[in-house]
Design a protein around this motif. Structure first.
Motif, PDB file in Angstrom:
ATOM      1  N   GLN A 157     -16.801  46.299  15.040  1.00  0.00           N
ATOM      2  CA  GLN A 157     -17.070  46.087  13.632  1.00  0.00           C
ATOM      3  C   GLN A 157     -18.204  45.084  13.475  1.00  0.00           C
ATOM      4  N   TYR A 158     -18.873  45.154  12.325  1.00  0.00           N
ATOM      5  CA  TYR A 158     -20.071  44.366  12.094  1.00  0.00           C
ATOM      6  C   TYR A 158     -19.970  43.613  10.773  1.00  0.00           C
ATOM      7  N   ASP A 159     -20.686  42.489  10.710  1.00  0.00           N
ATOM      8  CA  ASP A 159     -20.741  41.711   9.477  1.00  0.00           C
ATOM      9  C   ASP A 159     -21.713  42.330   8.481  1.00  0.00           C
ATOM     10  N   ILE A 160     -22.746  42.989   9.016  1.00  0.00           N
ATOM     11  CA  ILE A 160     -23.779  43.600   8.170  1.00  0.00           C
ATOM     12  C   ILE A 160     -24.164  44.947   8.763  1.00  0.00           C
ATOM     13  N   VAL A 161     -24.200  45.976   7.920  1.00  0.00           N
ATOM     14  CA  VAL A 161     -24.703  47.292   8.319  1.00  0.00           C
ATOM     15  C   VAL A 161     -25.875  47.633   7.413  1.00  0.00           C
ATOM     16  N   LEU A 162     -26.977  48.057   8.019  1.00  0.00           N
ATOM     17  CA  LEU A 162     -28.199  48.422   7.302  1.00  0.00           C
ATOM     18  C   LEU A 162     -28.446  49.915   7.487  1.00  0.00           C
ATOM     19  N   ALA A 163     -28.699  50.636   6.395  1.00  0.00           N
ATOM     20  CA  ALA A 163     -28.954  52.080   6.509  1.00  0.00           C
ATOM     21  C   ALA A 163     -29.989  52.489   5.473  1.00  0.00           C
ATOM     22  N   ASN A 164     -31.194  52.735   5.937  1.00  0.00           N
ATOM     23  CA  ASN A 164     -32.282  53.219   5.081  1.00  0.00           C
ATOM     24  C   ASN A 164     -32.608  54.635   5.561  1.00  0.00           C
ATOM     25  N   ILE A 165     -31.931  55.630   4.970  1.00  0.00           N
ATOM     26  CA  ILE A 165     -32.057  56.993   5.504  1.00  0.00           C
ATOM     27  C   ILE A 165     -32.437  57.933   4.369  1.00  0.00           C
ATOM     28  N   ASN A 166     -31.554  58.806   3.942  1.00  0.00           N
ATOM     29  CA  ASN A 166     -31.800  59.635   2.757  1.00  0.00           C
ATOM     30  C   ASN A 166     -30.459  59.969   2.136  1.00  0.00           C
ATOM     31  N   THR A 167     -30.485  60.484   0.927  1.00  0.00           N
ATOM     32  CA  THR A 167     -29.259  60.669   0.150  1.00  0.00           C
ATOM     33  C   THR A 167     -28.214  61.492   0.882  1.00  0.00           C
ATOM     34  N   ASN A 168     -28.608  62.643   1.409  1.00  0.00           N
ATOM     35  CA  ASN A 168     -27.632  63.531   2.039  1.00  0.00           C
ATOM     36  C   ASN A 168     -26.960  62.888   3.241  1.00  0.00           C
TER      37      ASN A 168
ATOM     38  N   LEU B  28     -17.535  47.995   8.963  1.00  0.00           N
ATOM     39  CA  LEU B  28     -17.694  46.664   8.397  1.00  0.00           C
ATOM     40  C   LEU B  28     -16.398  45.857   8.469  1.00  0.00           C
ATOM     41  N   VAL B  29     -16.538  44.562   8.757  1.00  0.00           N
ATOM     42  CA  VAL B  29     -15.404  43.649   8.641  1.00  0.00           C
ATOM     43  C   VAL B  29     -15.144  43.425   7.158  1.00  0.00           C
ATOM     44  N   ASP B  30     -13.952  42.969   6.825  1.00  0.00           N
ATOM     45  CA  ASP B  30     -13.671  42.602   5.438  1.00  0.00           C
ATOM     46  C   ASP B  30     -14.643  41.511   4.996  1.00  0.00           C
ATOM     47  N   GLY B  31     -15.235  41.712   3.838  1.00  0.00           N
ATOM     48  CA  GLY B  31     -16.228  40.771   3.347  1.00  0.00           C
ATOM     49  C   GLY B  31     -17.630  41.043   3.849  1.00  0.00           C
ATOM     50  N   GLY B  32     -17.775  42.048   4.738  1.00  0.00           N
ATOM     51  CA  GLY B  32     -19.085  42.383   5.283  1.00  0.00           C
ATOM     52  C   GLY B  32     -19.977  43.056   4.254  1.00  0.00           C
ATOM     53  N   TYR B  33     -21.279  43.090   4.553  1.00  0.00           N
ATOM     54  CA  TYR B  33     -22.267  43.616   3.621  1.00  0.00           C
ATOM     55  C   TYR B  33     -22.888  44.921   4.130  1.00  0.00           C
ATOM     56  N   LEU B  34     -23.056  45.853   3.206  1.00  0.00           N
ATOM     57  CA  LEU B  34     -23.724  47.118   3.493  1.00  0.00           C
ATOM     58  C   LEU B  34     -25.001  47.192   2.671  1.00  0.00           C
ATOM     59  N   PHE B  35     -26.132  47.364   3.345  1.00  0.00           N
ATOM     60  CA  PHE B  35     -27.434  47.529   2.695  1.00  0.00           C
ATOM     61  C   PHE B  35     -27.805  49.009   2.759  1.00  0.00           C
ATOM     62  N   LEU B  36     -28.100  49.602   1.616  1.00  0.00           N
ATOM     63  CA  LEU B  36     -28.460  51.016   1.567  1.00  0.00           C
ATOM     64  C   LEU B  36     -29.786  51.217   0.843  1.00  0.00           C
ATOM     65  N   SER B  37     -30.584  52.133   1.343  1.00  0.00           N
ATOM     66  CA  SER B  37     -31.753  52.615   0.610  1.00  0.00           C
ATOM     67  C   SER B  37     -32.137  53.973   1.180  1.00  0.00           C
ATOM     68  N   GLY B  38     -33.219  54.532   0.627  1.00  0.00           N
ATOM     69  CA  GLY B  38     -33.637  55.866   1.027  1.00  0.00           C
ATOM     70  C   GLY B  38     -33.252  56.897  -0.004  1.00  0.00           C
ATOM     71  N   PHE B  39     -32.766  56.452  -1.161  1.00  0.00           N
ATOM     72  CA  PHE B  39     -32.372  57.401  -2.204  1.00  0.00           C
ATOM     73  C   PHE B  39     -33.037  57.039  -3.528  1.00  0.00           C
ATOM     74  N   TYR B  40     -33.128  58.046  -4.362  1.00  0.00           N
ATOM     75  CA  TYR B  40     -33.796  57.925  -5.647  1.00  0.00           C
ATOM     76  C   TYR B  40     -32.820  57.401  -6.697  1.00  0.00           C
ATOM     77  N   GLU B  41     -33.331  56.807  -7.754  1.00  0.00           N
ATOM     78  CA  GLU B  41     -32.491  56.211  -8.795  1.00  0.00           C
ATOM     79  C   GLU B  41     -31.519  57.227  -9.406  1.00  0.00           C
ATOM     80  N   LYS B  42     -31.946  58.466  -9.502  1.00  0.00           N
ATOM     81  CA  LYS B  42     -31.084  59.495 -10.094  1.00  0.00           C
ATOM     82  C   LYS B  42     -29.861  59.800  -9.228  1.00  0.00           C
ATOM     83  N   ASP B  43     -29.897  59.398  -7.963  1.00  0.00           N
ATOM     84  CA  ASP B  43     -28.775  59.656  -7.053  1.00  0.00           C
ATOM     85  C   ASP B  43     -27.813  58.481  -6.952  1.00  0.00           C
ATOM     86  N   MET B  44     -28.102  57.405  -7.667  1.00  0.00           N
ATOM     87  CA  MET B  44     -27.317  56.190  -7.479  1.00  0.00           C
ATOM     88  C   MET B  44     -25.858  56.358  -7.907  1.00  0.00           C
ATOM     89  N   SER B  45     -25.606  57.118  -8.973  1.00  0.00           N
ATOM     90  CA  SER B  45     -24.231  57.252  -9.460  1.00  0.00           C
ATOM     91  C   SER B  45     -23.326  57.880  -8.406  1.00  0.00           C
TER      92      SER B  45
END
Length: 277
Positions: A205-216, A229-246
């Motif tokens: 398990q990790y304190d931070i996971v980073l994923a900049n890929i694509n929506t699918n 992720l460990v409890d309290g850990g952070y996930l960073f995401l990108s690679g997707f468009y604003e319309k896909d955020m929901s």
């Protein structure tokens, strides 16, 4: 492995729209030009009919002209030396190539040999995640960079004091490139593994996971990120468009991940979430 370069001429307002759409078709590197942009995709992933369908859909709204060219792997450094400029993120992170002058006046300097890997800091997704990393404590944290590309986000984590960094990618070229870039930045990763996050079956398990890929890919892999992720850990995401955020937020909330902050840049989103009990 050879790559296909698509040299696209289009009206300026459609440059970002078309690069986003081409991201869904698995184009993973883009370079802006005076007349539009260049996009790159591995020859094995390239589908000319899919590209024509995309452009035909937008020809009702804008002028589009394009040409194709095969780019051998050995030519990629030369292409970047002609087009790659250093960037500055929040006046703190200076990202440069090996052929640029060092600027030690900035707190963080990252040296990248970009080759064909995604993640030079120029694209809105990488730029936003670098900026967001500055806002989360990385000191003594275990960090995993999924779909690492050049390895730039893992390198940033190391510079922010991470205890360990590890990286994965599905492309052999990216594996080679990230290892090279780790060396240039004096980063010693725990591992750099090839394969999808499902295939690798990581048992730590990790304190931070980073994923900049694509929506699918994100929609398919977010449940695994939550487990990693460990409890309290952070996930960073990108690679997707604003319309896909929901739909991204719907899925993350179902897996115990709560939004901390998001930013947008030319309709691309950078998102930080925290795993809650």
């Amino acid at each position: 492995m050879d790559f296909i370069q698509i040299n696209v001429h289009c009206d300026p307002p459609f440059r970002d729209i078309l690069t986003a759409e081409m991201g869904y078709l698995e184009y993973d590197s883009f370079v802006e030009t005076e007349v539009g942009f260049e996009a790159y995709i591995s020859e094995e992933k390239f589908s000319h009919p899919a590209l024509q369908t995309l452009f035909n859909d937008y020809r009702k709204q804008t002028r589009i002209w394009y040409e194709l060219k095969k780019i051998p792997k050995v030519n990629w450094n030369e292409e970047w030396e002609k087009n790659y400029d250093p960037i500055l993120v929040d006046d703190k992170i200076y990202v440069r190539a090996t052929f640029h002058e060092s600027k030690p006046e900035y707190p963080y300097e990252i040296v990248i040999v970009p080759k064909m890997s995604f993640g030079t800091g120029h694209h809105e997704t990488t730029h936003q995640l670098l900026a967001l990393q500055l806002e989360v404590d990385h000191k003594d944290k275990k960090v995993l960079d999924v779909g690492s590309g050049t390895g730039i986000l893992a390198i940033m984590a190391d510079k922010l004091g991470a205890k360990s960094v590890a990286a994965t990618d599905i492309d052999e070229w990216c594996i080679e490139n990230s290892i090279e870039n780790f060396g240039l930045n004096d980063v010693v990763p725990t591992f750099v593994k090839k394969g999808t996050i499902h295939e690798l079956k990581l048992n730590e398990q990790y304190d931070i996971v980073l994923a900049n890929i694509n929506t699918n890919v994100l929609l398919n892999e977010i449940p695994v990120y939550g487990d990693l992720l460990v409890d309290g850990g952070y996930l960073f995401l990108s690679g997707f468009y604003e319309k896909d955020m929901s739909q991204i937020l719907d899925l993350t909330s179902n897996h115990g991940l709560k939004e901390v902050k998001h930013t947008t840049r030319k309709n691309w989103v950078g998102l930080v979430l925290q795993k809650v009990n």
